[in-house]
Motif scaffolding. Sequence first.
Motif, PDB file in Angstrom:
ATOM      1  N   TYR A  12      48.725  51.264  37.400  1.00 14.61           N
ATOM      2  CA  TYR A  12      48.733  50.049  38.220  1.00 14.61           C
ATOM      3  C   TYR A  12      48.856  48.790  37.360  1.00 14.61           C
ATOM      4  CZ  TYR A  12      47.075  46.416  41.445  1.00 14.61           C
ATOM      5  OH  TYR A  12      46.970  45.286  42.209  1.00 14.61           O
ATOM      6  N   GLN A  13      48.640  48.920  36.053  1.00 13.01           N
ATOM      7  CA  GLN A  13      48.660  47.745  35.177  1.00 13.01           C
ATOM      8  C   GLN A  13      49.980  46.976  35.277  1.00 13.01           C
ATOM      9  OE1 GLN A  13      45.871  46.758  32.924  1.00 13.01           O
ATOM     10  NE2 GLN A  13      47.082  44.914  33.337  1.00 13.01           N
ATOM     11  N   SER A  14      51.098  47.686  35.269  1.00 19.61           N
ATOM     12  CA  SER A  14      52.398  47.007  35.327  1.00 19.61           C
ATOM     13  C   SER A  14      52.571  46.304  36.682  1.00 19.61           C
ATOM     14  CB  SER A  14      53.538  48.001  35.091  1.00 19.61           C
ATOM     15  OG  SER A  14      53.516  49.043  36.048  1.00 19.61           O
ATOM     16  N   HIS A  15      52.038  46.917  37.740  1.00 19.46           N
ATOM     17  CA  HIS A  15      52.104  46.300  39.067  1.00 19.46           C
ATOM     18  C   HIS A  15      51.270  45.017  39.084  1.00 19.46           C
ATOM     19  CE1 HIS A  15      52.516  46.601  43.552  1.00 19.46           C
ATOM     20  NE2 HIS A  15      51.435  45.815  43.471  1.00 19.46           N
ATOM     21  N   TRP A  16      50.057  45.114  38.526  1.00 19.20           N
ATOM     22  CA  TRP A  16      49.171  43.946  38.462  1.00 19.20           C
ATOM     23  C   TRP A  16      49.804  42.825  37.649  1.00 19.20           C
ATOM     24  CZ3 TRP A  16      45.079  41.684  40.504  1.00 19.20           C
ATOM     25  CH2 TRP A  16      44.346  40.756  39.754  1.00 19.20           C
ATOM     26  N   ASP A  17      50.370  43.178  36.513  1.00 18.79           N
ATOM     27  CA  ASP A  17      51.001  42.167  35.659  1.00 18.79           C
ATOM     28  C   ASP A  17      52.202  41.516  36.335  1.00 18.79           C
ATOM     29  OD1 ASP A  17      49.147  42.716  33.682  1.00 18.79           O
ATOM     30  OD2 ASP A  17      50.457  44.098  32.597  1.00 18.79           O
ATOM     31  N   GLY A  18      52.824  42.230  37.279  1.00 21.25           N
ATOM     32  CA  GLY A  18      54.003  41.705  37.960  1.00 21.25           C
ATOM     33  C   GLY A  18      53.700  40.821  39.148  1.00 21.25           C
ATOM     34  N   SER A  55      52.277  37.525  41.162  1.00 22.78           N
ATOM     35  CA  SER A  55      52.310  36.106  40.826  1.00 22.78           C
ATOM     36  C   SER A  55      50.928  35.651  40.357  1.00 22.78           C
ATOM     37  CB  SER A  55      52.720  35.279  42.055  1.00 22.78           C
ATOM     38  OG  SER A  55      51.708  35.333  43.055  1.00 22.78           O
ATOM     39  N   ASN A  56      50.906  34.633  39.505  1.00 23.65           N
ATOM     40  CA  ASN A  56      49.636  34.100  39.028  1.00 23.65           C
ATOM     41  C   ASN A  56      48.770  33.612  40.191  1.00 23.65           C
ATOM     42  OD1 ASN A  56      50.195  34.573  36.326  1.00 23.65           O
ATOM     43  ND2 ASN A  56      51.126  32.563  36.019  1.00 23.65           N
ATOM     44  N   GLN A  57      49.427  33.028  41.186  1.00 22.18           N
ATOM     45  CA  GLN A  57      48.694  32.506  42.340  1.00 22.18           C
ATOM     46  C   GLN A  57      47.978  33.633  43.080  1.00 22.18           C
ATOM     47  OE1 GLN A  57      51.143  30.466  45.227  1.00 22.18           O
ATOM     48  NE2 GLN A  57      49.398  29.857  46.489  1.00 22.18           N
ATOM     49  N   ARG A  93      47.148  36.699  41.865  1.00 21.86           N
ATOM     50  CA  ARG A  93      46.108  37.298  41.023  1.00 21.86           C
ATOM     51  C   ARG A  93      44.873  36.406  40.943  1.00 21.86           C
ATOM     52  NH1 ARG A  93      48.747  38.913  35.406  1.00 21.86           N
ATOM     53  NH2 ARG A  93      49.802  36.945  35.791  1.00 21.86           N
ATOM     54  N   GLU A  94      45.098  35.119  40.762  1.00 24.38           N
ATOM     55  CA  GLU A  94      43.964  34.202  40.673  1.00 24.38           C
ATOM     56  C   GLU A  94      43.215  34.127  41.997  1.00 24.38           C
ATOM     57  OE1 GLU A  94      45.380  30.494  39.184  1.00 24.38           O
ATOM     58  OE2 GLU A  94      45.843  31.301  37.180  1.00 24.38           O
ATOM     59  N   GLY A  95      43.952  34.243  43.094  1.00 22.38           N
ATOM     60  CA  GLY A  95      43.307  34.251  44.407  1.00 22.38           C
ATOM     61  C   GLY A  95      42.404  35.463  44.571  1.00 22.38           C
ATOM     62  N   MET A  96      42.882  36.618  44.106  1.00 24.35           N
ATOM     63  CA  MET A  96      42.065  37.832  44.169  1.00 24.35           C
ATOM     64  C   MET A  96      40.820  37.694  43.286  1.00 24.35           C
ATOM     65  SD  MET A  96      44.846  40.960  44.120  1.00 24.35           S
ATOM     66  CE  MET A  96      43.549  42.196  44.059  1.00 24.35           C
ATOM     67  N   MET A  97      41.019  37.222  42.060  1.00 23.68           N
ATOM     68  CA  MET A  97      39.896  37.124  41.129  1.00 23.68           C
ATOM     69  C   MET A  97      38.910  36.030  41.534  1.00 23.68           C
ATOM     70  SD  MET A  97      41.554  37.931  37.368  1.00 23.68           S
ATOM     71  CE  MET A  97      42.921  36.762  37.465  1.00 23.68           C
ATOM     72  N   ASP A  98      39.400  34.999  42.225  1.00 24.51           N
ATOM     73  CA  ASP A  98      38.510  33.933  42.677  1.00 24.51           C
ATOM     74  C   ASP A  98      37.630  34.384  43.839  1.00 24.51           C
ATOM     75  OD1 ASP A  98      37.602  31.212  42.407  1.00 24.51           O
ATOM     76  OD2 ASP A  98      38.620  30.774  44.300  1.00 24.51           O
ATOM     77  N   GLY A  99      38.005  35.490  44.473  1.00 20.27           N
ATOM     78  CA  GLY A  99      37.236  35.992  45.611  1.00 20.27           C
ATOM     79  C   GLY A  99      36.170  37.003  45.230  1.00 20.27           C
ATOM     80  N   ILE A 100      36.009  37.249  43.942  1.00 19.63           N
ATOM     81  CA  ILE A 100      35.021  38.233  43.499  1.00 19.63           C
ATOM     82  C   ILE A 100      34.083  37.633  42.451  1.00 19.63           C
ATOM     83  CG2 ILE A 100      36.545  40.200  43.963  1.00 19.63           C
ATOM     84  CD1 ILE A 100      37.099  40.371  40.953  1.00 19.63           C
TER      85      ILE A 100
END
Length: 208
Positions: A135-141, A143-145, A147-154
């Motif tokens: 899943y790493q390549s999927h995660w890296d692909g 958008s920053n917006q 990913r940051e939205g997901m990480m800001d929710g945890i």
Amino acid sequence: MYRPTAFQEDNLDKLVAFMRANSFATLVSSVEAVPCASHIPLVIAMQGQVVKLSGHLSKQNPQWQAFGSAESLAIFTGPHAYISPTQYEKHESVPTWNYIAVHAYGVPKIIMLNDSPKAMNKMINQMIDAYEVDYQSHWDGLSNQFREGMMDGIVGFEMTVTRLERKYKLSQNRSQVDRETVSNTLLQSFDPAARAVGVEMKQNLESN
């Protein structure tokens, strides 16, 4: 945890292997003097002889408010099985249950995206590496917006384990004959969990 001497296990490598194999744990904390528990996957890492756990909760989960100051407990459980007293040589015996459990205590250190983006990224990458490395390549692909939205929710956390309690209840308090009978019976069970306990018992018998 109540741990009679016969059921204690002190081999750290064995315990870490068990925790990793059963890493969907129950994390227990006390929020305003009320017990609070979450069922979450954890990453188990070793730094020398020190065990560290990491994971995350939703920001909406109030349990994280206990982090940083109070001790939490991560409970790792494996296969378990009912043991009938009919398996024992002695007629006057009681029913019981065989199981394996490890309790890990420590104070979780909070990881927030705004406060420590590097630590948050490290925690996410460790989770991916532990549970779905492809899943790493999927995660890296993404958008920053996004990913940051997901990480800001945890709320991420890392917990240095300060105390480990472990219980391998595999009929060690019974005679050799009883233990072999119970193990063989469990190995023939239609229940996968019971068979898994039988395997653990057999390995324990062979190592002693």
